[in-house]
Design a protein around this motif. Structure first.
Motif, PDB file in Angstrom:
ATOM      1  N   GLN A 245      53.835 -49.733 -60.474  1.00 55.85           N
ATOM      2  CA  GLN A 245      53.620 -50.637 -61.599  1.00 55.85           C
ATOM      3  C   GLN A 245      54.801 -50.640 -62.580  1.00 55.85           C
ATOM      4  O   GLN A 245      55.169 -51.684 -63.105  1.00 55.85           O
TER       5      GLN A 245
ATOM      6  N   VAL B  81      46.403 -59.265 -59.062  1.00 58.29           N
ATOM      7  CA  VAL B  81      46.195 -57.859 -58.707  1.00 58.29           C
ATOM      8  C   VAL B  81      46.321 -57.789 -57.198  1.00 58.29           C
ATOM      9  O   VAL B  81      45.448 -58.238 -56.466  1.00 58.29           O
ATOM     10  N   VAL B 102      49.773 -56.890 -61.396  1.00 66.17           N
ATOM     11  CA  VAL B 102      49.402 -55.483 -61.200  1.00 66.17           C
ATOM     12  C   VAL B 102      49.455 -55.192 -59.706  1.00 66.17           C
ATOM     13  O   VAL B 102      48.864 -55.915 -58.908  1.00 66.17           O
ATOM     14  N   LYS B 104      48.577 -52.974 -56.381  1.00 65.15           N
ATOM     15  CA  LYS B 104      47.613 -52.008 -55.850  1.00 65.15           C
ATOM     16  C   LYS B 104      48.398 -50.933 -55.107  1.00 65.15           C
ATOM     17  O   LYS B 104      49.381 -51.266 -54.463  1.00 65.15           O
ATOM     18  N   PHE B 106      46.156 -49.439 -58.185  1.00 63.39           N
ATOM     19  CA  PHE B 106      46.402 -49.479 -59.621  1.00 63.39           C
ATOM     20  C   PHE B 106      45.429 -48.555 -60.353  1.00 63.39           C
ATOM     21  O   PHE B 106      44.434 -48.120 -59.788  1.00 63.39           O
ATOM     22  N   THR B 107      45.748 -48.282 -61.620  1.00 64.60           N
ATOM     23  CA  THR B 107      44.860 -47.438 -62.415  1.00 64.60           C
ATOM     24  C   THR B 107      44.078 -48.325 -63.383  1.00 64.60           C
ATOM     25  O   THR B 107      44.493 -49.450 -63.667  1.00 64.60           O
ATOM     26  N   ALA B 110      46.325 -49.299 -66.227  1.00 64.48           N
ATOM     27  CA  ALA B 110      47.272 -50.384 -65.980  1.00 64.48           C
ATOM     28  C   ALA B 110      46.573 -51.741 -66.117  1.00 64.48           C
ATOM     29  O   ALA B 110      47.098 -52.658 -66.749  1.00 64.48           O
ATOM     30  N   LEU B 111      45.375 -51.823 -65.545  1.00 65.50           N
ATOM     31  CA  LEU B 111      44.638 -53.085 -65.614  1.00 65.50           C
ATOM     32  C   LEU B 111      44.319 -53.434 -67.065  1.00 65.50           C
ATOM     33  O   LEU B 111      44.492 -54.567 -67.506  1.00 65.50           O
ATOM     34  N   LYS B 114      47.472 -54.626 -69.018  1.00 69.29           N
ATOM     35  CA  LYS B 114      47.908 -55.982 -68.678  1.00 69.29           C
ATOM     36  C   LYS B 114      46.973 -57.017 -69.287  1.00 69.29           C
ATOM     37  O   LYS B 114      47.420 -58.039 -69.813  1.00 69.29           O
TER      38      LYS B 114
END
Lengths: 257, 124
Positions: A245, B81, B102, B104, B106-107, B110-111, B114
């Motif tokens: 990320q 995503v 985002v 994958k 992903f945490t 992070a989501l 964003k």
């Protein structure tokens, strides 16, 4: 066909060709025709042999594939249902989906339990604070002791429930073992098929050599980028992909997004 | 706040749905690819679109382009995503007008970041 065989064929062809030349030079046309016929027959014989080998290999490759699929059926385990590679891989998708859903079901059941404990604890903390500040009437204190008693019972119950749910989550991870076994079998199968294909290509190459056939190789099709590639399995070995990320964020901000 | 979640894997839709619920977004609907998502978007009043890239039928990038090309949907915030991690893909998505990207796996953090960033910009 091995290199030795190939040389054998060539030597024999050269021998016959020389024979033919000398027969023609000495005007022995009857023997020359016979030599041409021999040459032809020899070429056909080698061709038949090679096509025969090719056919047998193809047949045994197909058989090996089928036998391997049947071996699974001797297992009493769940794997025995798997007839072929795509069935096996579908099984992997099913198992992983089941495990993910089971885990999420349980997580959704745990969430209200843990938030109930949290909510009650927060409310008790408030009352307890008032008691510690000696800002509580005796009647309220009696209420508080009842509340504490209820809270302790409720917490013990709910935490036992949570433990049970966590064990369910733990057990749901058995998909890793089961799908791992299935995937290993499929990898074995793919390797075997690949090995057999390489053998077949080698044999087909010999037939091409004997018949003098040349193939034009099709150009590689360009990959449609918008179709997507799926998860990158080796990001550390590639420089056209981001590694996480942070990389995405850096890239986008460097572009002014 | 009405959100459409588009992914061909139901488990991923469920994960995103749960994470959104934790963030306080409870009004979500789901679609399994772009071609089923687009009519939903057109016929209803969604405030936010979360989409995967790689899906059978219509892909997420094509869905994004279709959304941007549609008069009514053009300004809909879109978060991608996806497992697609090629630089040129990310650039393509950005050029097509994605609001966030985002990758994958992903945490939750992070989501969350964003989504918050997207709404800060939208509100500004």
């Amino acid at each position: 066909m091995s290199q030795a065989d190939k040389t054998g064929v060539e030597n024999s062809l050269v021998l016959h060709a020389k024979e033919l030349l000398s027969q023609l030079e000495t005007g022995n046309s009857i023997d020359a025709m016979q030599t041409i016929a021999n040459l032809h027959q020899q070429r056909d014989q080698f061709l038949f042999d090679e096509v025969g080998k090719l056919t047998r290999s193809l047949h045994s490759a197909i058989q090996n594939f089928a036998i391997d699929a049947e071996v699974g059926q001797q297992d009493a385990s769940e794997l025995s249902r798997m007839g072929d590679a795509s069935d096996r891989l579908n099984y992997v998708i099913e198992r992983t989906e089941q495990a993910a859903n089971k885990t999420m079901d349980v997580v959704e059941e745990i969430m209200p339990l843990s938030s109930a404990i949290g909510d009650d604890a927060n409310s008790l903390k408030e009352d307890w604070g008032r008691f510690m500040r000696k800002d509580m009437k005796p009647a309220e204190f009696r209420d508080l002791t009842k509340k504490i008693d209820n809270f302790l019972t409720m917490t013990a119950d709910k935490s036992a429930g949570i433990s049970g749910h966590l064990t369910t989550i733990l057990l749901a991870q058995d998909y890793q073992d089961l799908t791992g076994q299935v995937i290993k079998r499929v990898i074995g199968l793919v390797q075997e098929v690949e090995d057999n294909l390489v053998e077949l290509v080698k044999m087909a190459g010999t037939v091409d050599y004997l018949t003098g056939t040349q193939h034009e190789l099709p150009e590689k099709e360009e990959v449609d980028m918008t179709a997507g590639e799926g998860p990158i399995i080796n990001p550390e070995k590639r420089d056209d992909v981001v590694s996480g990320q942070d990389d995405v964020d850096d890239l986008l901000s460097s572009l002014g997004f | 706040m009405k959100i459409l979640i588009v992914d061909d894997f139901s488990t991923m839709r469920r994960i995103i749905k749960n994470l959104l619920r934790d963030l306080g977004f409870t009004n979500t609907q789901e679609a399994d690819d772009g071609s089923s998502a687009l009519p939903l978007l057109k016929s209803s009043d969604f405030d936010f679109l979360v989409t995967d890239w790689n899906m059978p039928g219509m892909t997420g990038i094509d869905l994004l382009k279709a959304v941007r090309a549609d008069e009514k949907l053009a300004s809909l915030p879109v978060l991608m995503v996806t497992a697609e991690a090629k630089r040129e893909q990310i650039i393509e998505a950005a050029q097509a007008g994605v609001n966030g990207y985002v990758v994958k796996p992903f945490t939750a953090q992070a989501l969350k970041e964003k989504i918050e960033k997207i709404f800060q910009r939208v509100d500004a």
